[in-house]
Design a protein around this motif. Structure first.
Motif, PDB file in Angstrom:
ATOM      1  N   TYR A  52       0.827  -1.202   0.000  1.00  0.00           N
ATOM      2  CA  TYR A  52       0.000   0.000   0.000  1.00  0.00           C
ATOM      3  C   TYR A  52       0.866   1.258   0.000  1.00  0.00           C
ATOM      4  N   PHE A  53       0.289   2.320  -0.566  1.00  0.00           N
ATOM      5  CA  PHE A  53       0.903   3.641  -0.587  1.00  0.00           C
ATOM      6  C   PHE A  53      -0.210   4.658  -0.358  1.00  0.00           C
ATOM      7  N   PHE A  54       0.106   5.714   0.374  1.00  0.00           N
ATOM      8  CA  PHE A  54      -0.820   6.834   0.433  1.00  0.00           C
ATOM      9  C   PHE A  54      -0.543   7.724  -0.769  1.00  0.00           C
ATOM     10  N   THR A  55      -1.600   8.316  -1.300  1.00  0.00           N
ATOM     11  CA  THR A  55      -1.469   9.235  -2.424  1.00  0.00           C
ATOM     12  C   THR A  55      -2.512  10.327  -2.278  1.00  0.00           C
ATOM     13  N   ASP A  56      -2.312  11.392  -3.009  1.00  0.00           N
ATOM     14  CA  ASP A  56      -3.245  12.506  -2.991  1.00  0.00           C
ATOM     15  C   ASP A  56      -4.195  12.375  -4.184  1.00  0.00           C
ATOM     16  N   GLU A 101      -6.605   2.352   9.126  1.00  0.00           N
ATOM     17  CA  GLU A 101      -5.778   1.245   9.626  1.00  0.00           C
ATOM     18  C   GLU A 101      -4.289   1.495   9.341  1.00  0.00           C
ATOM     19  N   LEU A 102      -3.987   2.025   8.157  1.00  0.00           N
ATOM     20  CA  LEU A 102      -2.590   2.219   7.745  1.00  0.00           C
ATOM     21  C   LEU A 102      -2.000   3.562   8.175  1.00  0.00           C
ATOM     22  N   TRP A 103      -2.837   4.467   8.634  1.00  0.00           N
ATOM     23  CA  TRP A 103      -2.388   5.821   8.981  1.00  0.00           C
ATOM     24  C   TRP A 103      -1.295   5.805  10.043  1.00  0.00           C
ATOM     25  N   SER A 104      -0.330   6.690   9.880  1.00  0.00           N
ATOM     26  CA  SER A 104       0.687   6.900  10.914  1.00  0.00           C
ATOM     27  C   SER A 104       0.887   8.399  11.086  1.00  0.00           C
ATOM     28  N   PRO A 105       1.325   8.832  12.263  1.00  0.00           N
ATOM     29  CA  PRO A 105       1.535  10.263  12.500  1.00  0.00           C
ATOM     30  C   PRO A 105       2.498  10.921  11.500  1.00  0.00           C
ATOM     31  N   MET A 106       3.406  10.145  10.911  1.00  0.00           N
ATOM     32  CA  MET A 106       4.336  10.701   9.917  1.00  0.00           C
ATOM     33  C   MET A 106       3.598  11.277   8.712  1.00  0.00           C
ATOM     34  N   MET A 107       2.411  10.791   8.428  1.00  0.00           N
ATOM     35  CA  MET A 107       1.657  11.259   7.268  1.00  0.00           C
ATOM     36  C   MET A 107       1.095  12.661   7.453  1.00  0.00           C
TER      37      MET A 107
END
Length: 164
Positions: A52-56, A101-107
Motif C-alpha cells: 500500500y501507498f498513500f497518495t493525494d 488502519e494504515l495511517w501513521s503520524p508521519m503522514m
C-alpha cells in the motif's frame, strides 16, 4: 558453477523480507509516452499479498495508474547491497477503513489526518520480482576490490526471478 545449478535463497518470502527492510522505494508509472518515477514510502502487507501507498487525489500518478495500472517498484539498500525490482498491478482506493488502519503520524506532513478528503490509497498486487541479495560484510567488499584488481572472481551474493 553452471547458472542452472546455482542454488539461491531468493524466493517469494525472501523478497517480502527484503522490501520490508527498505523504507522508501521508487514508484514507476507509465504516462503513455514516458516512464515517471518518484520516491514513496510503502506499507507491505504480505498476508494480504499487497503493498500500500498513500497518495493525494490530485496527484498526476493517479491518472497514470487508472490508464496504465502495471507499475514497477525499485528498492535499494546500499548498506546491504540489496536490490529489488518488482512489477505488479496498482489500483486506487478511497477505502476509509483501510486508510485509517494504515495511517501513521508521519503522514501529517502531507495530510491533515486519515479523514482528509484528498487522501487516497494505492494498492499494488505484486506479480513478479527480480532481487539481488549481495554480500553484506567487509570481507566480501575486500574480495570485490581484489577482483577488480584482477585477483579472482568476487562473491556477488544471490539473485533470482520470483513469481509473487
Amino acid at each position: 558453477m553452471n547458472r542452472s545449478t546455482f542454488m539461491t535463497k531468493i524466493n517469494q518470502q525472501h523478497v517480502w523480507e527484503m522490501i520490508e527492510d527498505i523504507n522508501i522505494c521508487m514508484f514507476i508509472t507509465w504516462d503513455g509516452s514516458r516512464q515517471r518515477a518518484r520516491p514513496m514510502a510503502h506499507m507491505p502487507r504480505q498476508d494480504e499479498h499487497a503493498i500500500y501507498f498513500f497518495t493525494d487525489a490530485t496527484a498526476e500518478k493517479d491518472g497514470q495508474i487508472e490508464e496504465f495500472p502495471i507499475v514497477t517498484l525499485t528498492f535499494v539498500d546500499q548498506s546491504k547491497n540489496d536490490y529489488v525490482s518488482l512489477t505488479g498491478t496498482a489500483t486506487l482506493s478511497n477505502d476509509r477503513t483501510k486508510i485509517e488502519e494504515l495511517w501513521s503520524p508521519m503522514m501529517k506532513s502531507w495530510w491533515d489526518g486519515p479523514e482528509d478528503a484528498n487522501l487516497r490509497l494505492i494498492r499494488l498486487v505484486p506479480e513478479d520480482a527480480e532481487a539481488w541479495d549481495g554480500p553484506h560484510d567487509v570481507v566480501s567488499t575486500i574480495k570485490m576490490v581484489a577482483a577488480a584488481a584482477g585477483l579472482g572472481k568476487p562473491d556477488m551474493g544471490d539473485s533470482g526471478k520470483v513469481r509473487m
